[in-house]
Design a protein around this motif. Structure first.
Motif, PDB file in Angstrom:
ATOM      1  N   ASP A  29     -48.214 126.973  13.763  1.00 40.61           N
ATOM      2  CA  ASP A  29     -49.092 124.891  14.387  1.00 40.61           C
ATOM      3  C   ASP A  29     -47.522 124.497  13.909  1.00 40.61           C
ATOM      4  OD1 ASP A  29     -48.532 126.139  11.239  1.00 40.61           O
ATOM      5  OD2 ASP A  29     -50.659 124.843  11.595  1.00 40.61           O
ATOM      6  N   ALA A  30     -47.480 123.453  14.392  1.00 41.12           N
ATOM      7  CA  ALA A  30     -46.082 122.515  14.360  1.00 41.12           C
ATOM      8  C   ALA A  30     -46.849 121.260  14.421  1.00 41.12           C
ATOM      9  CB  ALA A  30     -45.468 122.768  15.151  1.00 41.12           C
ATOM     10  N   MET A  31     -46.194 119.775  13.980  1.00 38.03           N
ATOM     11  CA  MET A  31     -46.330 118.565  14.685  1.00 38.03           C
ATOM     12  C   MET A  31     -44.501 118.509  15.492  1.00 38.03           C
ATOM     13  SD  MET A  31     -45.365 115.202  14.388  1.00 38.03           S
ATOM     14  CE  MET A  31     -44.532 115.510  12.598  1.00 38.03           C
ATOM     15  N   VAL A  32     -45.351 117.595  16.582  1.00 37.96           N
ATOM     16  CA  VAL A  32     -44.732 116.908  17.437  1.00 37.96           C
ATOM     17  C   VAL A  32     -44.509 114.948  17.142  1.00 37.96           C
ATOM     18  CG1 VAL A  32     -44.003 118.620  19.248  1.00 37.96           C
ATOM     19  CG2 VAL A  32     -45.971 117.179  19.438  1.00 37.96           C
ATOM     20  N   THR A  33     -43.367 114.631  17.225  1.00 36.46           N
ATOM     21  CA  THR A  33     -43.402 112.979  17.059  1.00 36.46           C
ATOM     22  C   THR A  33     -42.674 112.161  18.231  1.00 36.46           C
ATOM     23  OG1 THR A  33     -43.104 111.197  15.494  1.00 36.46           O
ATOM     24  CG2 THR A  33     -41.529 112.954  15.075  1.00 36.46           C
ATOM     25  N   ASN A  34     -42.428 111.454  18.136  1.00 32.29           N
ATOM     26  CA  ASN A  34     -41.338 110.394  18.985  1.00 32.29           C
ATOM     27  C   ASN A  34     -41.319 108.816  18.190  1.00 32.29           C
ATOM     28  OD1 ASN A  34     -44.436 109.162  18.902  1.00 32.29           O
ATOM     29  ND2 ASN A  34     -43.471 107.864  21.135  1.00 32.29           N
ATOM     30  N   GLU A  35     -41.177 109.680  16.898  1.00 35.15           N
ATOM     31  CA  GLU A  35     -40.818 108.330  15.678  1.00 35.15           C
ATOM     32  C   GLU A  35     -39.427 108.693  16.371  1.00 35.15           C
ATOM     33  OE1 GLU A  35     -39.799 107.394  11.705  1.00 35.15           O
ATOM     34  OE2 GLU A  35     -41.170 109.328  11.699  1.00 35.15           O
ATOM     35  N   ARG A  36     -38.985 107.283  16.215  1.00 34.31           N
ATOM     36  CA  ARG A  36     -37.455 106.919  16.407  1.00 34.31           C
ATOM     37  C   ARG A  36     -36.462 107.815  15.499  1.00 34.31           C
ATOM     38  NH1 ARG A  36     -35.315 101.755  19.321  1.00 34.31           N
ATOM     39  NH2 ARG A  36     -32.584 102.195  18.601  1.00 34.31           N
ATOM     40  N   GLY A  37     -35.497 108.405  16.419  1.00 33.68           N
ATOM     41  CA  GLY A  37     -34.942 109.140  15.167  1.00 33.68           C
ATOM     42  C   GLY A  37     -35.217 110.500  15.050  1.00 33.68           C
ATOM     43  N   HIS A  38     -36.272 111.246  15.425  1.00 34.42           N
ATOM     44  CA  HIS A  38     -37.108 112.076  14.850  1.00 34.42           C
ATOM     45  C   HIS A  38     -37.700 113.162  16.119  1.00 34.42           C
ATOM     46  CE1 HIS A  38     -36.660 111.411  10.438  1.00 34.42           C
ATOM     47  NE2 HIS A  38     -36.650 109.769  10.875  1.00 34.42           N
TER      48      HIS A  38
END
Length: 823
Positions: A29-38
């Motif tokens: 498992d993992a987490m994906v994000t479009n948070e700015r800079g991440h």
């Protein structure tokens, strides 16, 4: 003896088909994000990961959880029911979405959002590293794709949603929140069959966390990490807190799906690199019958069979249609060459059918060479075109903006530079020849700008601009009614303070220099003045040095190809004689069609014409109708469509923008079409765009390309009396509490509301057919937002809305569900 054997066999059948419960442990498992800079952070080795928001690709941050499970216990068995169990380290979820992942991905070695640890993130299925060259295994799908390309935004995904009523929660002794939710069995079957590489979990009530994260006015918007919800992963030391699936299964389905028969290659588009295959959808011959679960595909350079072929990506396989129907499959991953493509069906128990095969030849990428236009290669020169020592003239294209004070040319949305060589030569102008050169197709409106500059301390009064007829060897193009002149009106653009861009961009400082920008075009004809002064006393004032005059030239469809010549002249009280420039028009041997083939919309809100011209016009229906009709004609002449939304954020419809109604609920009907037809009928038949109503230009006699209808959440029936979850919401906090338990619209809206809107929609289109309004696209546009209902950001126009959802610019599951309900 035979009867005994038969009875024994019958008693064994229930045991063979008996449900069996299995537990499936998470393996990666993992987490994906479009948070700015991440967006390249990996969380593959994290003990807990944040989960936040959902389904918006350019603003609100999304943090979603990827998980893969050990599916071996499902081999040869069909999922009947399934539940996901998760444990929250912090916060609470009020809605959860699960969807298939149509790409292979790698867990990665990142701890709490490290980069350069490989594995899955927002941009990559397996991050190649900063300096490495990516390969096919790194992309989620194609170069430039993201996790959304193979999850939410993919048309063939499987989606499973659980709202507030479907989430079973209990608090463990240590305070950890255990959440159990039902999972769509088809999603579990797809994971077991290898048609989905695990699942992706999202917060389907993201508006709750968003509301809680804002403190104070909420403007400017700043993302608040404190409201992130944290979910324990497979890395947590305590096994009892790791996510797992419970699945009830059934055995007995050992029959493979039908063989995929003849596969046809329908078409190949060399530019999009897309091949379209069609075949008859096979049937699932197992105990469920009907539609199969999915498809697998492979390809090879020779017809060596399935086992020797390479796999086609999961994201190219379509959701199956009903058995016997035509199935379409678009392939975009094949490179140039000849390939054998194999396809086979898969059922919910993992049985595979025999593959079909088709030969596909993908051509090379077409090479398109554009002809380099020939131009005037002579030196630009410095020939000034002046008259009487008081006036300088030059021309420029319709895309150029000239500062009326300093004479500079706009280079972007902000800055001007001093006018240089373009004053002497540009795409339409040569000062050496004192000539404007234009090229046009027949049926086209071509345009240029004439720039008038006063010299020194001179002032020009009673200025008039005239264009002559254009004469050619094979005929003339008369000035009336084909040529129109307009005086550009300038707006004072001051430097802006901090500007709110959006939640992702936070606050951006823009360096807007003070400048006068040309905006409106005032006709140099009745009812406006046909003359003007330079400088203008009614617009800029004494410091104006330049005035642009816009000149539209419609080339009639009957004009013959060739060169036409004429003059444009400027007269003023201070000139001894008119200043003249030559015009040369080249008419091409092509004709633009009357019907618009490229939709260009001039979008407006809440009856903009009436607002623009004020209440006085609103009290004079005849004048309003005339102004509105002329505005529609102006847009039509420039091959665009004026489209004004006939309702507001408060849910009100201005008088005359919708037909009069009578009745309530399911019995709502149109009381009278008279006023509505009078206002819009000629626009919808095309009569408004004929010479009889003063129109001359492209698309003569053609109706509006499209128009908004007044349907929205508060019309034809108001929300309040028919919506069981209706609440008076005065603040963001009240909205947040309301959203925690709000239901799907199909559950909360009465049947009378749904039937009333459906039946009235049908009556609308029956009326349109009777009246001959058949050439226009009628649009249902759901524009309203809960921001305007709940004082969400505390802006001046909030607090009067009628929508509980973001029908426009949807973000969360509830918003998309609401749009789906109304559509």
């Amino acid at each position: 003896m035979r009867l005994t054997a038969l009875l024994l066999a019958l008693t064994l059948i229930p045991a063979m088909l008996a449900a069996e419960a299995v537990r499936l442990e998470v393996t990666a498992d993992a987490m994906v994000t479009n948070e700015r800079g991440h967006s390249r952070d990996n969380w593959g080795q994290s003990v807990s990961v944040p989960v936040r928001q959902n389904q918006n690709w350019s603003g609100f941050e999304t943090k979603a959880y990827l998980a893969r499970f050990d599916m071996s216990a499902l081999e040869g068995r069909s999922p009947q029911k399934a539940w996901l169990n998760i444990f929250l380290a912090r916060g609470e979820l009020y809605g959860i979405g699960l969807c298939s992942v149509l790409s292979r991905w790698h867990e990665g070695g990142g701890l709490n959002g490290q980069t350069n640890k490989g594995g899955a993130n927002w941009n990559w299925a397996d991050d190649p590293g900063v300096d490495a060259e990516p390969g096919a295994a790194n992309y989620w799908a194609w170069p430039g794709s993201g996790v959304y390309s193979v999850t939410w935004a993919h048309p063939d995904l499987i989606y499973s949603h659980a709202g507030p009523a479907e989430l079973v929660k209990n608090r463990l002794d240590d305070g950890t929140l255990h959440v159990r939710l039902s999972v769509y069995p088809e999603l579990v079957a797809a994971m077991a069959a290898g048609l989905s590489d695990g699942l992706l979990l999202t917060d389907d009530k993201g508006q709750v966390a968003e509301g809680l994260s804002l403190k104070g006015s909420g403007k400017p918007y700043r993302y608040n990490l404190a409201e992130d919800i944290y979910l324990f992963t497979s890395e947590i030391q305590e096994p009892a807190l790791r996510p797992f699936l419970e699945v009830e299964t059934a055995a007995g389905d050992t029959k493979a799906p039908s063989v995929i028969g003849a596969i046809e290659l329908e078409s190949v588009d060399p530019f999009s690199r897309m091949a379209l295959l069609t075949f008859t959808a096979p049937g699932d011959d197992g105990h469920t019958g009907g539609r199969v679960l999915g498809y697998e595909g492979r390809f090879s350079a020779d017809d060596s069979g399935w086992d020797a072929a390479a796999a086609l990506p999961l994201w190219e396989m379509p959701r199956p249609v009903a058995a016997g129907a035509t199935q379409k499959l678009h392939l975009a991953s094949l490179k140039s060459g000849t390939w054998y493509v194999y396809l086979r069906a898969v059922d919910e128990a993992g049985n595979r059918g025999e593959p079909g095969v088709v030969k596909v030849t993908m051509p090379g990428v077409p090479v398109v060479k554009l002809t380099v236009p020939s131009g005037d290669e002579s030196p630009i020169g410095t020939a000034e075109v002046t008259f009487g020592g008081v006036l300088r003239l030059w021309a420029c294209s319709d895309l150029t903006k000239v500062d009326p004070v300093g004479g500079g040319v706009l280079t972007d949305g902000t800055n001007y530079r001093p006018a240089g060589g373009e004053r002497f030569r540009n795409a339409v102008w040569s000062s050496r020849d004192k000539k404007v050169r234009l090229t046009s197709a027949r049926g086209e409106v071509t345009a240029f700008q004439l720039i008038l500059e006063r010299l020194g301390e001179s002032k020009l009064s009673n200025v008039s601009v005239r264009v002559s007829d254009l004469a050619g060897k094979r005929g003339n193009i008369s000035a009336a009614p084909n040529i129109e002149t307009f005086r550009l009106w300038y707006m004072d653009v001051q430097p802006r303070p901090e500007e709110l861009i959006g939640p992702w961009e936070l606050v951006e400082h823009k360096d807007h220099k003070a400048a006068w920008h040309a905006d409106a075009c005032l006709p140099l004809s009745e009812p406006f003045s046909s003359t003007f002064s330079l400088p203008s006393g009614d617009n800029l004032g004494e410091f104006q040095r330049n005035q642009s005059v816009w000149i539209d030239l419609f080339v009639p469809n009957k004009a013959r190809p060739g060169t036409y010549r004429g003059t444009v002249s400027v007269s003023a009280d201070e000139l001894d004689r008119p200043a003249e420039l030559a015009i040369e028009l080249k008419v091409l041997p092509i004709e633009l069609p009357k019907k618009v083939s490229w939709t260009l919309e001039l979008n407006g809100y809440s009856y903009g014409i009436q607002n623009l011209f004020g209440e006085q016009v609103g009290r004079d229906p005849e004048r309003l109708l005339k102004i509105e009709r002329r505005t529609y004609q102006l847009a039509h002449k420039h091959r665009s469509t004026l489209n004004i939304l006939p309702y507001s954020q408060s849910g009100t419809v201005p008088e005359g923008s919708a037909p009069l109604l009578k009745g309530e609920g399911a019995d709502i009907k149109v009381a009278s079409w008279t006023d509505w037809d009078r206002r819009y009928g000629d626009l919808l038949t095309g009569r408004a765009f004929t010479a009889g109503q003063g129109y001359h230009g492209p698309g003569e006699g053609m109706p509006l390309e499209h128009i908004y209808l007044p349907f929205h959440e508060n019309w034809p029936l108001p929300v309040e009396p028919y919506y069981a979850d209706f609440a008076e919401i005065r603040s963001r906090d009240e909205f947040t509490e309301w959203a925690k338990s709000s239901r799907a619209l199909r559950e909360a809206f009465s049947s009378e509301y749904q039937q009333g809107i459906t039946s009235l929609s049908r009556r609308f289109f029956e009326h349109f057919k009777r009246r001959g309004y058949t050439g226009t696209n009628f649009q249902f546009y759901f524009n309203n937002k809960y921001y305007f209902k709940s004082q969400f950001f505390g802006t001046r126009n909030e607090g009067r809305g009628s929508s509980f959802w973001l029908l426009d610019e949807p973000v969360d599951y509830d918003d998309y569900e609401a749009n789906n309900f109304y559509i």
